[in-house]
Each structure stands twice: as C-alpha cells, then as structure tokens.
Scaffold this motif. Structure first.
Motif, PDB file in Angstrom:
ATOM      1  N   SER A   1       0.852  -1.190   0.000  1.00 57.19           N
ATOM      2  CA  SER A   1       0.000   0.000   0.000  1.00 57.19           C
ATOM      3  C   SER A   1       0.885   1.236   0.000  1.00 57.19           C
ATOM      4  O   SER A   1       2.093   1.158   0.265  1.00 57.19           O
ATOM      5  N   VAL A   2       0.286   2.364  -0.272  1.00 61.68           N
ATOM      6  CA  VAL A   2       1.004   3.634  -0.177  1.00 61.68           C
ATOM      7  C   VAL A   2       1.496   3.821   1.258  1.00 61.68           C
ATOM      8  O   VAL A   2       2.618   4.275   1.490  1.00 61.68           O
ATOM      9  N   GLN A   3       0.676   3.442   2.199  1.00 64.33           N
ATOM     10  CA  GLN A   3       1.026   3.572   3.609  1.00 64.33           C
ATOM     11  C   GLN A   3       2.280   2.762   3.948  1.00 64.33           C
ATOM     12  O   GLN A   3       3.205   3.271   4.593  1.00 64.33           O
ATOM     13  N   ALA A   4       2.346   1.513   3.499  1.00 64.24           N
ATOM     14  CA  ALA A   4       3.505   0.655   3.761  1.00 64.24           C
ATOM     15  C   ALA A   4       4.755   1.207   3.080  1.00 64.24           C
ATOM     16  O   ALA A   4       5.841   1.214   3.675  1.00 64.24           O
ATOM     17  N   LEU A   5       4.616   1.676   1.860  1.00 59.53           N
ATOM     18  CA  LEU A   5       5.757   2.247   1.140  1.00 59.53           C
ATOM     19  C   LEU A   5       6.233   3.522   1.821  1.00 59.53           C
ATOM     20  O   LEU A   5       7.436   3.760   1.945  1.00 59.53           O
ATOM     21  N   ALA A   6       5.306   4.335   2.290  1.00 57.05           N
ATOM     22  CA  ALA A   6       5.675   5.583   2.976  1.00 57.05           C
ATOM     23  C   ALA A   6       6.454   5.295   4.257  1.00 57.05           C
ATOM     24  O   ALA A   6       7.395   6.022   4.587  1.00 57.05           O
ATOM     25  N   VAL A   7       6.089   4.230   4.973  1.00 53.61           N
ATOM     26  CA  VAL A   7       6.835   3.847   6.181  1.00 53.61           C
ATOM     27  C   VAL A   7       8.278   3.511   5.807  1.00 53.61           C
ATOM     28  O   VAL A   7       9.221   3.947   6.471  1.00 53.61           O
ATOM     29  N   ALA A   8       8.460   2.755   4.733  1.00 55.46           N
ATOM     30  CA  ALA A   8       9.803   2.396   4.283  1.00 55.46           C
ATOM     31  C   ALA A   8      10.594   3.638   3.877  1.00 55.46           C
ATOM     32  O   ALA A   8      11.764   3.792   4.244  1.00 55.46           O
ATOM     33  N   VAL A   9       9.956   4.540   3.140  1.00 56.73           N
ATOM     34  CA  VAL A   9      10.627   5.776   2.719  1.00 56.73           C
ATOM     35  C   VAL A   9      11.023   6.596   3.941  1.00 56.73           C
ATOM     36  O   VAL A   9      12.160   7.074   4.039  1.00 56.73           O
ATOM     37  N   ASP A  10      10.111   6.745   4.877  1.00 54.67           N
ATOM     38  CA  ASP A  10      10.412   7.516   6.088  1.00 54.67           C
ATOM     39  C   ASP A  10      11.536   6.879   6.894  1.00 54.67           C
ATOM     40  O   ASP A  10      12.390   7.584   7.436  1.00 54.67           O
ATOM     41  N   ASP A  11      11.565   5.555   6.964  1.00 53.09           N
ATOM     42  CA  ASP A  11      12.646   4.858   7.665  1.00 53.09           C
ATOM     43  C   ASP A  11      13.998   5.150   7.015  1.00 53.09           C
ATOM     44  O   ASP A  11      14.989   5.412   7.707  1.00 53.09           O
ATOM     45  N   VAL A  12      14.032   5.114   5.695  1.00 52.48           N
ATOM     46  CA  VAL A  12      15.288   5.405   4.966  1.00 52.48           C
ATOM     47  C   VAL A  12      15.689   6.859   5.188  1.00 52.48           C
ATOM     48  O   VAL A  12      16.846   7.157   5.466  1.00 52.48           O
ATOM     49  N   LEU A  13      14.724   7.763   5.087  1.00 54.71           N
ATOM     50  CA  LEU A  13      15.019   9.185   5.299  1.00 54.71           C
ATOM     51  C   LEU A  13      15.509   9.442   6.722  1.00 54.71           C
ATOM     52  O   LEU A  13      16.428  10.253   6.919  1.00 54.71           O
ATOM     53  N   GLN A  14      14.944   8.777   7.701  1.00 50.58           N
ATOM     54  CA  GLN A  14      15.378   8.935   9.097  1.00 50.58           C
ATOM     55  C   GLN A  14      16.823   8.477   9.256  1.00 50.58           C
ATOM     56  O   GLN A  14      17.587   9.084   9.995  1.00 50.58           O
TER      57      GLN A  14
END
Length: 84
Positions: free
Chosen positions: A68-81
């Motif tokens: 989902s967009v939600q799951a992908l956004a979590v991954a993106v945010d984790d990488v950005l963090q």
C-alpha cells in the motif's frame, strides 16, 4: 495522512503504475489488488527513489513494502530517518 503518503499518492496518477482509476486510491488500499503488477512495482520503486533521492535497501524490497502507499511511505520515512 503523512506528507510522504500524500507525495506518493500525487506521483501515481499518470505514471502508468496503476490503471487510471488510481485517482480514488486510499493510502491503505492494496496496490496489488488495485492493478499493480511486478513490472509496475519496479517502476514505482524507481519513481519513489528518484523523487525522494534515496535508495531503498534490499532488505525492504519485498512484496509487503509495496502492499500500500502507507507501507511504502513507512519504508521511505525509515530510509530518510537513517540519512539524518
């Protein structure tokens, strides 16, 4: 809705990743059931990586990250963090 989720939703229309009905997509909706196939999933990853100027690590390149967009956004945010 997070800014990352909003951005990913904005990237989808016209990208050819999902059928034209993606305008009504919600952040929690299953992208595979919405019509995404394996080739489109690769395009989505490239699109997101280029937009956010990140590289999603191999360990996150699994079907559930693209569920989902939600799951992908979590991954993106984790990488950005991790880059801060």
């Amino acid at each position: 809705m997070s800014e990352t989720e909003k951005t990913i939703l904005e990237l989808l229309p016209g990208s050819g990743i999902l059928p034209d009905s993606s305008a009504d997509l919600t952040v929690s909706q299953d992208l595979w059931q919405a019509g995404m196939n394996s080739l489109a999933s690769v395009r989505l990853l490239v699109l997101v990586e280029e937009h956010f100027n990140i590289e999603i690590p191999d360990k996150l390149l699994v079907r559930s990250t693209l569920a989902s967009v939600q799951a992908l956004a979590v991954a993106v945010d984790d990488v950005l963090q991790g880059q801060r």
